[in-house]
Design an enzyme around this catalytic site. Structure first.
Site, PDB file in Angstrom:
ATOM      1  N   ILE A  63       0.955  -1.093   0.065  1.00 13.49           N
ATOM      2  CA  ILE A  63       0.094   0.015  -0.104  1.00 13.49           C
ATOM      3  C   ILE A  63       0.836   1.104  -0.056  1.00 13.49           C
ATOM      4  CG2 ILE A  63      -0.215  -0.040   2.542  1.00 13.49           C
ATOM      5  CD1 ILE A  63      -2.886   1.002   2.137  1.00 13.49           C
ATOM      6  N   SER A  64       0.692   2.036  -0.934  1.00 16.22           N
ATOM      7  CA  SER A  64       1.394   3.395  -0.928  1.00 16.22           C
ATOM      8  C   SER A  64       1.581   4.206   0.124  1.00 16.22           C
ATOM      9  CB  SER A  64       1.002   3.979  -2.296  1.00 16.22           C
ATOM     10  OG  SER A  64       1.424   3.318  -3.527  1.00 16.22           O
TER      11      SER A  64
END
Length: 213
Positions: A63-64
């Site tokens: 997940i960024s």
């Protein structure tokens, strides 16, 4: 699936931190305040969910960072009901942010494990993109084109031609380009054959993989 006042407070603090880093689009900041990022992560990471960090989500993906999500979302200049193609659904967090901003999101994920997981999660959170599908992001979704804008959430070695073709005239494509480190790149479609290109510095993404279905 608990979203407590404490979580809300942490989201508010995160939004303020992103503002200090240059995120000025109020629609982006409001979406960051609304979307419960901790529910997109493994419970072991919950205590760190509102720090500006990336975390593993399975299938070798991450997940960024919230800043990266906010930065890409800001570059899109989302207007209500914009038709947006997202390449790389991943955890679904970026999808959720765009939906919260009022976009009609069409999202493609090539990791079947993540596709199944996120397809189950988003409806449970009341988040409904127009379409979520399992497929090769390099090909886009020609059957649903053209799109007002396209966002790629993985590092690409080049700009896939099909994505350029599926962009409306006047639309913008946001894509991190490069191998080890990526340059955040914006393409704006001027007419049928011409694009303007802008670059916004270095980022780090997992690679966009091709023909793996």
């Amino acid at each position: 699936m608990i979203d407590s006042p404490k979580h809300q407070g942490l989201r508010n603090r995160l939004a303020e931190a992103l503002k200090e880093k240059g995120i000025v689009d109020n629609a982006v900041l409001d979406a960051i305040r609304v979307i419960p990022r901790h529910l997109f992560l493994d419970s072991s990471f919950e205590g760190f969910a509102y720090q500006d960090k990336a975390f593993p989500i399975g299938a070798g993906q991450t997940i960024s960072h919230p800043y990266t999500v906010a930065f890409q979302s800001q570059l899109l200049r989302v207007k209500k009901d914009d038709k947006i193609l997202e390449i790389g659904t991943g955890s679904g967090y970026q999808t959720a942010v765009l939906v919260a901003m009022g976009a009609r999101v069409y999202s493609v994920e090539r990791q079947n494990e993540l596709y199944k997981k996120t397809s189950y999660l988003l409806p449970r959170l009341g988040i409904r993109p127009k379409l979520m599908t399992f497929g090769d992001g390099y090909k886009g979704l020609p059957g649903y084109a053209p799109f007002d804008s396209i966002i790629v959430t993985a590092g690409a070695p080049f700009i896939p031609q099909p994505l350029m073709e599926q962009l409306k005239i006047g639309g913008r494509l946001i894509i991190p380009l490069g191998e080890e480190v990526q340059i955040m790149t914006e393409l704006v479609r001027i007419n049928e054959t011409q694009f303007e290109k802008y670059e916004y510095g270095d980022f780090k993404f997992v690679p966009l993989l091709e023909n793996k279905n």
